[in-house]
Design a protein around this motif. Structure first.
Motif, mmCIF file in Angstrom:
data_model
loop_
_atom_site.group_PDB
_atom_site.id
_atom_site.type_symbol
_atom_site.label_atom_id
_atom_site.label_comp_id
_atom_site.label_asym_id
_atom_site.label_seq_id
_atom_site.Cartn_x
_atom_site.Cartn_y
_atom_site.Cartn_z
ATOM 1 N N LEU A 726 0.827 -1.205 0.000
ATOM 2 C CA LEU A 726 0.000 0.000 0.000
ATOM 3 C C LEU A 726 0.863 1.258 0.000
ATOM 4 O O LEU A 726 0.651 2.186 -0.777
ATOM 5 N N SER A 729 2.517 1.777 -3.303
ATOM 6 C CA SER A 729 1.631 2.264 -4.352
ATOM 7 C C SER A 729 1.365 3.757 -4.151
ATOM 8 O O SER A 729 1.288 4.515 -5.103
ATOM 9 N N ALA A 750 -6.938 -0.268 -4.698
ATOM 10 C CA ALA A 750 -6.838 -1.725 -4.602
ATOM 11 C C ALA A 750 -7.215 -2.311 -5.958
ATOM 12 O O ALA A 750 -8.151 -1.851 -6.601
ATOM 13 N N ALA A 754 -7.853 -8.113 -5.476
ATOM 14 C CA ALA A 754 -7.015 -7.450 -4.479
ATOM 15 C C ALA A 754 -5.911 -8.357 -3.939
ATOM 16 O O ALA A 754 -4.936 -7.892 -3.389
ATOM 17 N N PHE A 762 -2.137 -3.567 -5.686
ATOM 18 C CA PHE A 762 -2.699 -2.246 -5.915
ATOM 19 C C PHE A 762 -2.454 -1.880 -7.368
ATOM 20 O O PHE A 762 -1.547 -2.407 -8.009
#
Ligand code: ADP
Ligand code: ZN
Ligand code: ZN
Length: 805
Positions: A726, A729, A750, A754, A762
């Motif tokens: 996360l 990204s 996402a 996912a 992502f």
């Protein structure tokens, strides 16, 4: 080539954008050429790299020497090297990995034993895949590894504990067999599929398997295909080789043209075919690059045009390359080429083993074979003096490679032809929006075959509104009354039916009626599919499987229900509805490799079955005259996917499937069951109206700025650690803030899936006004990831993605 250069620049299969300079030992200096593969030390490892150039400019710093030269002749010639550089650049892939993908074996003679599974070995491996993971001993590991592909003895011994002993015991049990791939033309070493076996003499005191095989052959005089004999005699393949050594049987390598169906004489072209061919021939005569889109309705005789074009290229002393989709290369297709161009054809087919492929590769390079028929990676075949490339079913998704380098075989073919001054023919009944648009912008030239051969009518298509059906019958039936009636009529007339469902398995998912919980994969964010035969739920992404729970894992209720439809269930229901019909199923679960696929299809063609049920596998290019009914059980499966190509793909699938009906003398009908009868993709497919579909769809693409109006790249950032993926990204998102000029950025968010195989994913989507701009920005992203020292697998860049899922 400068004589006796001292150094060479080598591209290595590592995710870095640079080449590495090595010294050359004295003995190699005059032999190493650009395009040759060498073994080079890299850190503590030894890698196979490709020489980009040789020179005598001393590099700064310490220098290591290359260890070995693998090819006396370049594995890639200058033209292919240039193509490789283009691919690496265009698809943002490291050059070393790209070049490696282009030289799968390239003439390399690897010595030593290669192990593969026998038929019973495959059965056992399958059980293991489906079973729980308790069976994790070295033997099980070995079988699982070999189920994916044959592996060399040295590799297995390295990877498997006690490898030598394990292999020996598996071989004794008849689960694996070894093949020595050093010598290729030796019949003892060809695969069973390619061998013919014949009885020679009787003998005393043979081991059981040899005795059985010999008496089978004595009872069945004449020559047999060894792979077919394996169905009747256990361990026939091994026994045959041993008997051949004792000269009790004769083994001969089958010319690939044998057993490829009846002789077909070339047809005289009809006027439309002739007109299309004349344009292609004129371009061949000019010896200049040009791309044609041959848009011909299903059954319009595109193949005959291809064959004539190839003949014309050969007459000019040039060679031809024909690409076909992954599962389009059946013996029937290959047979047409062997018959038309005896001894000039090479086939690159994934069902061949490495040594067979190496052999074909050599025949191509030597010029002996001037016609190459191949799937995607065959676009790199070392043909010289290339005059023509044909890409059949150019819209097919299997032309896009789904791993680095993520190239599109069709677009690479166009670029290769561009470099070589060759002509390209892209053929399809349902061209991709991109290709058709290219004919409008003048990049490609459109050639049309608007009618079926001999003016056979296009199939009559009928939509069946399943909502209405439910209102009238008050039943959620799989088959509408109309479809049941149509199949009944076919059975009565001795005609054949094909029923298509775009989903394998029995039910699409298992859900709890009390709380709505769907049972998901442990590794991926997708629901598991119920497969009745094995009584298990299977993940179609990672092959994870588990037993159906008796109670809901979430709320503990016992109301577990199977929802949706799979091809296995359709087959079961058909058996119930038509107990006397002979029904075959074709999907990835029903078949075990290419051979089964061909056997089922050939059986259907020969009239052994009345009904063929399957997934999209059955929609492709098959020409079976006795099929007069095609039923689409549910046209809606692909429509709801969050992908801008969902409508295009649905239209193509329905039109292609419909095209299987009525290719012989008797006209055919197509019944499409749907709950979206007003959707334009379904309407246009029912009307068999490509033009109408194209106009509607191109309008949406333009309005929403999707290809062909923008260049697209799909970017996936993934990792085992969700937090890290996360934050990466987000960091990558910040690199693109504010959005660079000429680029639109969607995400990061996402991904639609996912999680796959325990990797959190992502996604970002880039739309660019120009290729150049896209390329620059993607370069920035890669440099950022490199500078941050991200693991190379954590950033996936897919240029011109075929799917956004
Ligand atoms: P497409 O690939 O366009 O769907 P095919 O190439 O499979 O169509 O051709 C359909 C059928 O028509 C084949 O059985 C082929 O042998 C036959 N055929 C092709 N051209 C001619 C022709 N000029 N005259 C008669 N039959 C032809
Ligand atoms: Zn529940
Ligand atoms: Zn999974």
């Amino acid at each position: 080539m400068p004589v006796n250069s001292l150094y060479c620049d080598v591209s290595l299969p590592v995710p870095l954008d640079q080449s590495f300079t090595y010294g050359m030992p004295e003995t190699l200096r005059h032999r190493v050429q650009p395009g040759c593969r060498v073994l080079a030390p890299f850190g503590t490892r030894t890698l196979t790299g490709l020489v980009l150039k040789t020179h005598s400019n001393p590099p700064p710093g310490a220098l290591r020497d290359i260890l070995r030269l693998l090819d006396e002749e370049p594995a890639l010639d200058a033209e292919l090297l240039q193509l490789g550089k283009w691919i690496a650049d265009f698809y943002c892939a490291p050059l070393g990995e790209t070049l490696r993908a282009m030289t799968p074996l390239a003439g390399e003679i690897r010595r030593g034993k290669v192990y593969s599974l026998t038929k019973s070995g495959r059965d056992v491996a399958r059980q293991l895949h489906l079973g729980s993971s308790e069976a994790d001993d070295p033997a099980a590991t070995t079988l699982r590894m070999l189920d994916a592909r044959p592996l060399s003895a040295s590799y297995l011994k390295q990877k498997v504990q006690n490898g030598a002993a394990v292999l020996k015991s598996l071989e004794k049990k008849g689960f694996v067999e070894a093949e020595d791939i050093a010598a290729e033309r030796d019949p003892l070493r060809a695969s069973a599929e390619r061998l013919r076996i014949e009885f020679v003499a009787r003998a005393e005191k043979l081991p059981k398997s040899e005795r059985e095989l010999l008496s089978y052959l004595e009872l069945h005089p004449g020559s047999h295909n060894l792979a077919e004999v394996e169905a009747f005699v256990a361990k026939a393949s091994t026994a045959a080789r041993s008997l051949a050594r004792k000269e009790l049987v004769r083994l001969t390598v089958e010319a690939m043209a044998e057993n490829h169906g009846p002789i077909r004489t070339p047809h005289a072209l009809n006027p439309q075919q002739q007109a299309a061919f004349d344009c292609i021939r004129a371009a061949l005569d000019r010896k200049q690059y040009r791309t044609f889109l041959l848009q011909g309705v299903t059954g319009s005789g595109k193949t005959e045009v291809y064959l004539n074009a190839i003949e014309a290229a050969l007459a000019l002393g040039r060679s031809a390359l024909m690409l076909v989709p992954e599962i389009g290369l059946t013996p029937a297709v290959a047979g047409q080429f062997y018959q038309r161009f005896p001894k000039r054809v090479a086939i690159l087919h994934s069902a061949f083993n490495d040594s067979e492929r190496a052999q074909e590769w050599r025949r191509i390079r030597s010029g002996e074979a001037a016609v190459v028929v191949a799937t995607r990676s065959g676009v790199f075949a070392p043909v010289s003096n290339l005059g023509l490339i044909i890409v059949d079913e150019e819209h097919d998704q299997s032309y896009k490679q789904q791993e680095t380098p993520r190239y599109h075989g069709r677009d690479v073919a166009v670029m290769r032809a561009h470099h070589a001054g060759a002509v390209v023919v892209l053929g399809s009944a349902t061209p991709s929006l991109e290709s058709r648009y290219n004919t409008e912008s003048g990049k490609y030239t459109l050639l049309e075959l608007p009618q079926r051969i001999e003016r056979r009518p296009m199939p009559q298509v009928e939509l069946i509104d399943m909502r209405q059906e439910f209102l009238e019958t008050r039943k959620h039936a799989t088959f509408s009354r109309a479809l049941i009636d149509a199949v009944t009529a076919r059975l009565a007339n001795g005609e054949q039916s094909m029923l298509l469902l775009n989903r394998r398995g029995f039910s699409s998912f298992v859900a709890c009626r009390a709380c709505g919980e769907r049972v998901e994969c442990a590794n991926c964010s997708v629901t598991l599919t119920y497969h009745r035969r094995d009584r298990r739920m299977l993940c179609h992404y990672c092959n994870y499987s588990e037993r159906v729970p008796e109670r809901c894992p979430k709320c503990d209720s016992e109301y577990i229900q199977f929802m949706g439809l799979g091809s296995e269930r359709v087959e079961a229901e058909l058996n119930g509805a038509f107990p006397k019909a002979r029904i075959a199923r074709l999907d990835r679960d029903a078949i075990n490799g290419k051979r089964d696929y061909e056997i089922i299809l050939a059986g259907f063609r020969d009239g052994d079955y009345d009904i063929l049920v399957g997934t999209q596998m059955i929609a492709k290019g098959h020409d079976i005259p006795n099929v007069t009914l095609v039923g689409i059980v549910s046209a809606d499966v692909g429509l709801g996917l969050p992908d801008f190509r969902a409508a295009e793909r649905t239209f193509q699938l329905l039109t292609q499937a419909g095209g299987r009906a009525g290719r012989g003398e008797t006209p055919g009908i197509v019944l499409i069951q749907t709950i979206n009868p007003d959707h334009y993709a379904i309407q246009c497919a029912a009307a068999q109206d490509y033009q109408a579909f194209y106009e509607k769809e191109i309008h949406f693409r333009r309005a929403l700025n999707y290809p062909p109006f923008a260049a697209l790249a799909n970017i996936i950032i993934q990792g085992r650690d969700e937090e890290e993926a996360l934050s990466r990204s987000a960091a990558l998102g910040r690199v693109l803030q504010p959005a660079p000029e000429g680029i639109r950025v969607m995400g990061p968010a996402a991904a639609a899936m996912a999680r796959i195989k325990n990797e959190y994913r992502f996604q970002m989507l880039l739309k660019a006004a120009t290729r150049k701009r896209l390329n620059q920005v993607l370069g920035d992203l890669r440099r950022f990831a490199n500078a941050e020292k991200w693991n190379p697998t954590s950033l996936i860049i897919d240029v011109d993605p075929m799917t956004l899922l």
